[in-house]
Design a protein around this motif. Structure first.
Motif, PDB file in Angstrom:
ATOM      1  N   ALA A 229       0.835  -1.193   0.000  1.00  0.00           N
ATOM      2  CA  ALA A 229       0.000   0.000   0.000  1.00  0.00           C
ATOM      3  C   ALA A 229       0.877   1.253   0.000  1.00  0.00           C
ATOM      4  N   ILE A 230       0.344   2.331  -0.552  1.00  0.00           N
ATOM      5  CA  ILE A 230       1.042   3.615  -0.567  1.00  0.00           C
ATOM      6  C   ILE A 230       0.757   4.343   0.740  1.00  0.00           C
ATOM      7  N   TRP A 231       1.790   4.829   1.385  1.00  0.00           N
ATOM      8  CA  TRP A 231       1.609   5.544   2.633  1.00  0.00           C
ATOM      9  C   TRP A 231       0.889   6.867   2.413  1.00  0.00           C
ATOM     10  N   GLY A 235      -3.584   3.515  -2.834  1.00  0.00           N
ATOM     11  CA  GLY A 235      -2.838   2.790  -3.841  1.00  0.00           C
ATOM     12  C   GLY A 235      -2.386   1.460  -3.295  1.00  0.00           C
ATOM     13  N   ARG A 236      -2.440   0.434  -4.142  1.00  0.00           N
ATOM     14  CA  ARG A 236      -2.007  -0.897  -3.723  1.00  0.00           C
ATOM     15  C   ARG A 236      -1.981  -1.799  -4.938  1.00  0.00           C
ATOM     16  N   ASP A 237      -1.440  -2.988  -4.731  1.00  0.00           N
ATOM     17  CA  ASP A 237      -1.479  -3.993  -5.786  1.00  0.00           C
ATOM     18  C   ASP A 237      -2.777  -4.788  -5.678  1.00  0.00           C
ATOM     19  N   PHE A 238      -3.292  -5.165  -6.848  1.00  0.00           N
ATOM     20  CA  PHE A 238      -4.484  -6.014  -6.921  1.00  0.00           C
ATOM     21  C   PHE A 238      -4.219  -7.113  -7.933  1.00  0.00           C
ATOM     22  N   ARG A 239      -5.177  -8.056  -8.006  1.00  0.00           N
ATOM     23  CA  ARG A 239      -5.020  -9.185  -8.931  1.00  0.00           C
ATOM     24  C   ARG A 239      -6.310  -9.378  -9.703  1.00  0.00           C
ATOM     25  N   SER A 240      -6.181  -9.504 -11.029  1.00  0.00           N
ATOM     26  CA  SER A 240      -7.352  -9.711 -11.880  1.00  0.00           C
ATOM     27  C   SER A 240      -7.818 -11.160 -11.806  1.00  0.00           C
ATOM     28  N   ARG A 241      -8.953 -11.419 -12.419  1.00  0.00           N
ATOM     29  CA  ARG A 241      -9.528 -12.772 -12.375  1.00  0.00           C
ATOM     30  C   ARG A 241      -8.593 -13.803 -12.974  1.00  0.00           C
ATOM     31  N   ASP A 242      -7.832 -13.421 -13.995  1.00  0.00           N
ATOM     32  CA  ASP A 242      -6.917 -14.367 -14.634  1.00  0.00           C
ATOM     33  C   ASP A 242      -5.510 -14.316 -14.041  1.00  0.00           C
ATOM     34  N   MET A 247      -0.713  -2.586 -10.193  1.00  0.00           N
ATOM     35  CA  MET A 247      -0.666  -1.526  -9.188  1.00  0.00           C
ATOM     36  C   MET A 247      -1.513  -0.358  -9.654  1.00  0.00           C
ATOM     37  N   VAL A 248      -2.295   0.206  -8.729  1.00  0.00           N
ATOM     38  CA  VAL A 248      -3.052   1.415  -9.030  1.00  0.00           C
ATOM     39  C   VAL A 248      -2.719   2.474  -7.985  1.00  0.00           C
TER      40      VAL A 248
END
Length: 414
Positions: A229-231, A235-242, A247-248
């Motif tokens: 996560a961004i302090w 913002g953080r990393d996520f994972r798509s269905r596939d 990172m957003v």
């Protein structure tokens, strides 16, 4: 390369990362940077990783566009030649200790220009003379104990080192700036300068400049680990269905609106705002303080999209995002490398391995940057520099080579 520093000559006596980086950035802007090494190569000459032919790819890339002189720097005669080169050139970048034959005073004493006007930039370890390197000053800075999964125990969990020697590169960039600032001062006043830049001070000073030091003193303790996560913001990393990880980040109202629209969670966000009494459109603070609930919403929706569709939606909304790549993938990525004007065609590298090479990071829209220049072979310019800079006759240079005080190109490296 640009020729903004055309006519500026610099002697570089250095090794590893920070000091060669300072010379590299000056060379990419057109300065003549003459790197002087021990005749068998400096401490970084065989730095891992090596090609099958024994060429260091690290050395090759940190020394592009420079000239190379190889001298016996363990002999009095070889050291004397280096001091003379630095004195006559008047500009020096080094990470050799101040209490060495290449001290600022020893070089300035050899100048014959009247008032000594030597500009030297010397990279040190710590301000008190202790040795240091990137990974040790990073340990002292506190950053490795700030990294890692959020649920790690703050007191017992291990540190997480960064792979990139960031303090080395930041120090190198700062030293290039310090050198040019001192030259600007000399141009105005005629006065030289001795600049000492401790690697440790760059690290702890950068920590202070970021506000982190004040934060720790104000809070009276350490910041919690945040994983990816961004302090202080969303913002953080996520994972798509596939299974694609990405990172957003949303640091502005526009970025936040775009993310919410791209993920299609306007209704869910409104419901969460009603439950918490927060207004996530007002800035970083509410989004950061309610990050766990927001992260859950975003990941639930990411689970419903394959990456191709989700990335298309993110792009359409003008959001700030990027998928994670391995470094090998990054090196082969068309947008990052092949179609990026930063990179030019491979020059004739000493390693004989062809690959894209970066130009200057700064670009001037109305000027051609030129193609990247190759790194030199060790000793490739020994004869040229000794003749031009020290006015040594060819016979004198030949005698130095015969006595192995100076060496010529190692193109035929055994």
């Amino acid at each position: 390369m640009y020729n903004l520093l055309d006519g500026l000559s610099i002697i570089e006596a250095s090794s590893f990362v920070a000091s060669p980086t300072a010379g590299l950035y000056c060379a990419q802007m057109g300065a003549e940077v003459i790197r002087v090494d021990h005749k068998e190569g400096g401490l970084d000459y065989d730095r891992y990783m090596l090609t099958r032919e024994g060429r260091s790819l690290s050395w090759e890339n940190l020394n592009r566009a420079k000239k190379s002189v190889a001298l016996d720097l363990r002999s009095d005669e070889g050291r004397e030649l280096l001091v003379e080169l630095a004195a006559k050139t008047g500009n020096l970048i080094t990470n050799l200790p101040e209490k060495s034959f290449l001290s600022h005073g020893a070089v300035a004493e050899r100048q014959v220009s009247g008032a000594p006007d030597l500009v030297s930039v010397r990279i040190m370890g710590w301000h008190d003379g202790r040795q240091a390197m990137d990974f040790t000053v990073n340990a002292a800075s506190g950053y490795p104990l700030m990294c890692g999964p959020e649920d790690w125990d703050q007191r017992t969990a291990p540190p997480v080192n960064q792979v990139l020697p960031a303090w080395d590169f930041i120090t190198g960039a700062y030293c290039a700036f310090a050198l040019l600032a001192a030259i600007r001062h000399r141009d105005t006043t005629g006065e030289g300068s001795e600049m000492r830049v401790p690697l440790g001070d760059v690290a702890i000073g950068t920590m202070a400049n970021s506000g982190a030091m004040a934060e720790m003193l104000y809070r009276g303790g350490d910041r919690e680990r945040l994983g990816n996560a961004i302090w202080g913001a969303f913002g953080r990393d996520f994972r798509s269905r596939d299974g694609v990880r990405f990172m957003v980040a949303a640091l502005t109202a526009k970025q936040w609106r775009g993310l919410v629209a791209a993920f299609g969670i306007t209704v869910e966000i409104a419901a969460l705002e009603a439950d918490t009494g927060a207004d996530f459109s007002t800035g970083d603070r509410p989004r950061f303080e309610h990050r766990h609930a927001l992260f859950a919403l975003f990941q639930d929706r990411a689970d419903q999209f394959d990456w191709a569709e989700l990335s298309s939606r993110l792009a359409a909304e003008g959001t700030t995002f990027e998928r994670y790549r391995t470094m090998h993938e990054a090196a082969n990525d068309a947008a990052l490398v092949r179609d990026n004007p930063l990179f030019g065609p491979s020059p004739a590298n000493p390693s004989d391995f062809a690959y894209p090479a970066p130009r200057s990071f700064a670009n001037i829209p109305d000027r051609a940057a030129g193609d990247p220049a190759p790194a030199p072979y060790l000793g490739q310019h020994t004869e040229e520099v000794l003749a031009e800079r020290l006015s040594l006759a060819s016979g004198t240079i030949g005698a130095l080579v015969d006595r192995d005080v100076a060496r010529l190109s190692d193109k035929e490296k055994p």
